[in-house]
Design a protein around this motif. Structure first.
Motif, short mmCIF file in Angstrom:
data_model
loop_
_atom_site.label_atom_id
_atom_site.label_comp_id
_atom_site.label_asym_id
_atom_site.label_seq_id
_atom_site.Cartn_x
_atom_site.Cartn_y
_atom_site.Cartn_z
N ALA A 174 -11.56 -6.66 -4.16
CA ALA A 174 -12.37 -7.25 -3.31
C ALA A 174 -12.71 -5.87 -2.31
CB ALA A 174 -12.32 -8.36 -2.47
N LEU A 175 -12.02 -4.83 -2.39
CA LEU A 175 -12.24 -3.84 -1.33
C LEU A 175 -13.30 -2.86 -1.79
CD1 LEU A 175 -8.70 -3.49 0.10
CD2 LEU A 175 -10.54 -4.91 1.13
N TRP A 176 -13.45 -2.95 -3.22
CA TRP A 176 -14.57 -1.88 -3.46
C TRP A 176 -15.92 -2.44 -2.95
CZ3 TRP A 176 -10.28 -2.20 -6.47
CH2 TRP A 176 -9.86 -0.97 -6.91
N ASP A 177 -16.23 -3.28 -2.42
CA ASP A 177 -17.49 -3.55 -1.51
C ASP A 177 -17.66 -2.90 -0.39
OD1 ASP A 177 -17.73 -5.44 -3.55
OD2 ASP A 177 -16.91 -7.16 -2.59
N VAL A 178 -16.82 -2.20 0.21
CA VAL A 178 -17.10 -1.22 1.10
C VAL A 178 -17.08 0.36 0.84
CG1 VAL A 178 -15.97 -2.87 2.89
CG2 VAL A 178 -14.43 -1.16 1.71
N PRO A 179 -17.83 1.06 1.75
CA PRO A 179 -17.90 2.43 1.47
C PRO A 179 -16.73 3.42 1.49
CG PRO A 179 -19.55 1.83 2.80
CD PRO A 179 -18.63 0.66 2.82
N ARG A 180 -15.87 2.84 2.35
CA ARG A 180 -14.55 3.55 2.73
C ARG A 180 -13.57 2.46 3.10
NH1 ARG A 180 -15.94 7.33 6.12
NH2 ARG A 180 -15.66 6.08 8.02
N VAL A 181 -12.37 2.62 2.80
CA VAL A 181 -11.15 1.65 3.31
C VAL A 181 -9.69 2.43 3.12
CG1 VAL A 181 -10.89 0.58 0.89
CG2 VAL A 181 -10.39 -0.61 3.12
N ALA A 182 -8.89 2.05 4.12
CA ALA A 182 -7.51 2.31 3.81
C ALA A 182 -6.62 1.08 3.97
CB ALA A 182 -6.87 3.50 4.75
N VAL A 183 -5.62 0.99 3.18
CA VAL A 183 -4.77 -0.12 3.28
C VAL A 183 -3.41 0.48 3.40
CG1 VAL A 183 -3.94 -1.78 2.09
CG2 VAL A 183 -6.24 -0.95 1.62
N ILE A 184 -2.92 -0.10 4.65
CA ILE A 184 -1.40 0.44 5.09
C ILE A 184 -0.67 -0.98 4.83
CG2 ILE A 184 0.02 0.63 6.97
CD1 ILE A 184 -2.29 2.20 8.35
N ALA A 185 0.37 -0.72 3.98
CA ALA A 185 1.45 -1.78 3.68
C ALA A 185 2.67 -1.69 4.33
CB ALA A 185 1.59 -1.70 2.17
N ARG A 186 3.08 -2.68 5.11
CA ARG A 186 4.35 -2.46 5.55
C ARG A 186 5.48 -3.47 4.81
NH1 ARG A 186 6.74 -5.56 11.33
NH2 ARG A 186 6.66 -7.21 9.93
N LEU A 187 6.38 -2.77 4.16
CA LEU A 187 7.26 -3.23 3.00
C LEU A 187 8.48 -2.81 2.98
CD1 LEU A 187 7.17 -0.59 1.13
CD2 LEU A 187 5.14 -1.68 0.29
N ASP A 188 9.30 -3.46 2.02
CA ASP A 188 10.98 -3.15 1.86
C ASP A 188 10.87 -2.21 0.72
OD1 ASP A 188 13.44 -3.07 1.59
OD2 ASP A 188 13.95 -5.05 1.55
N PRO A 189 11.14 -0.97 0.87
CA PRO A 189 11.28 0.07 -0.37
C PRO A 189 12.19 -0.16 -1.26
CG PRO A 189 11.84 1.14 1.74
CD PRO A 189 11.44 -0.17 2.13
N ALA A 190 13.25 -0.79 -0.68
CA ALA A 190 14.31 -1.35 -1.69
C ALA A 190 13.94 -2.11 -3.05
CB ALA A 190 15.71 -2.20 -1.11
#
Length: 254
Positions: free
Chosen positions: A129-145
């Protein structure tokens, strides 16, 4: 690349990746600040450094070293506290820092499960759904394990796209607590979907960029993982609609 192996980058991802790579590596304990700084600079904002973001977000660093083959970075301009017991960056505080440092030009919309756990379908629907904006950044807080090895061979990734069978290589770098990365695109195959991850050290993938099976990104978000969607304030409504449309909630964890 073409066909099933082509990356479908999110809007503005080319500049986002370029800004992240230019800043590599993260300063010790400042993964959250690193990702937010890349997002701010990709939006054309001249924020001085990771320290500025960390201080605004109230980051507390944790002791711990970089992944094998990478050097630590301790050239701090500002005094960022270090305490293993209290280490971390709260998503709400990181979002507030981004909005403040952007002069309110950017809006940050969080995404967490509305109820229950994260699902691969919800993560995919949100990113789509994020292709509906001209510019977006997505930060993910996650467990790299829970992620696969950033140096998983390309052949294994292509096999996954065609068969849906995840590669066997697991991530060997497991920093304490949660890690922060950027999600910048997807590669869609007949049976599997890869998410393009922009990481905080050049040795993790191809100069900081590596692809991860969608299921593993979802598993890495389990528990208290969260996504922060960043776009121009005029498109905040689109971000919120994308979150709710994917069956997620536009709120911070906790």
């Amino acid at each position: 690349m073409s066909g099933l192996s082509a990356v479908q980058w999110l809007p503005g991802a080319a500049r986002l990746v370029a800004e992240a790579r230019a800043e590599l590596p993260q300063k010790d304990g400042l993964a959250a600040a690193f990702t937010a700084l890349a997002a701010l600079r990709a939006a054309g904002l001249a924020v001085p450094d990771q320290d500025e973001v960390a201080a605004a977000a109230g980051t507390v660093r944790a002791p711990g070293g970089p992944p094998a083959g990478a050097k630590g970075r301790d050239d701090f301009r500002l005094p960022i506290p270090c305490d293993a017991a209290a280490a971390g960056t709260e998503p709400a505080a990181l979002a507030a820092a981004v909005e403040t440092l952007s002069g309110k030009r950017l809006r940050v919309v969080p995404a967490v499960p509305a109820s229950g756990e994260w699902s691969a379908a919800a993560v995919f629907e949100l990113l789509a759904a994020l292709w509906d904006v001209p510019r977006v950044a997505v930060i993910a807080r996650l467990d790299p394990a829970e992620l696969g090895s950033p140096d998983t061979p390309e052949r294994a990734l292509l096999d996954y796209l065609h068969t849906g069978v995840p590669p066997l290589w697991t991530n060997r770098w497991r920093p304490p607590g949660y890690h922060h990365v950027l999600l910048a695109g997807v590669r869609i195959g007949a049976e599997g979907t890869l998410v393009s991850v922009v990481d905080t050290y050049a040795v993790l993938g191809d100069n900081g960029v590596h692809d991860q099976p969608l299921e593993w990104v979802t598993a890495a978000l389990a528990g208290s993982g969260a996504l922060l969607l960043i776009a121009d304030v005029a498109h905040a409504g689109v971000l919120t609609a994308a979150v709710t449309g994917a069956g997620l909630a536009a709120r911070f964890p906790g």
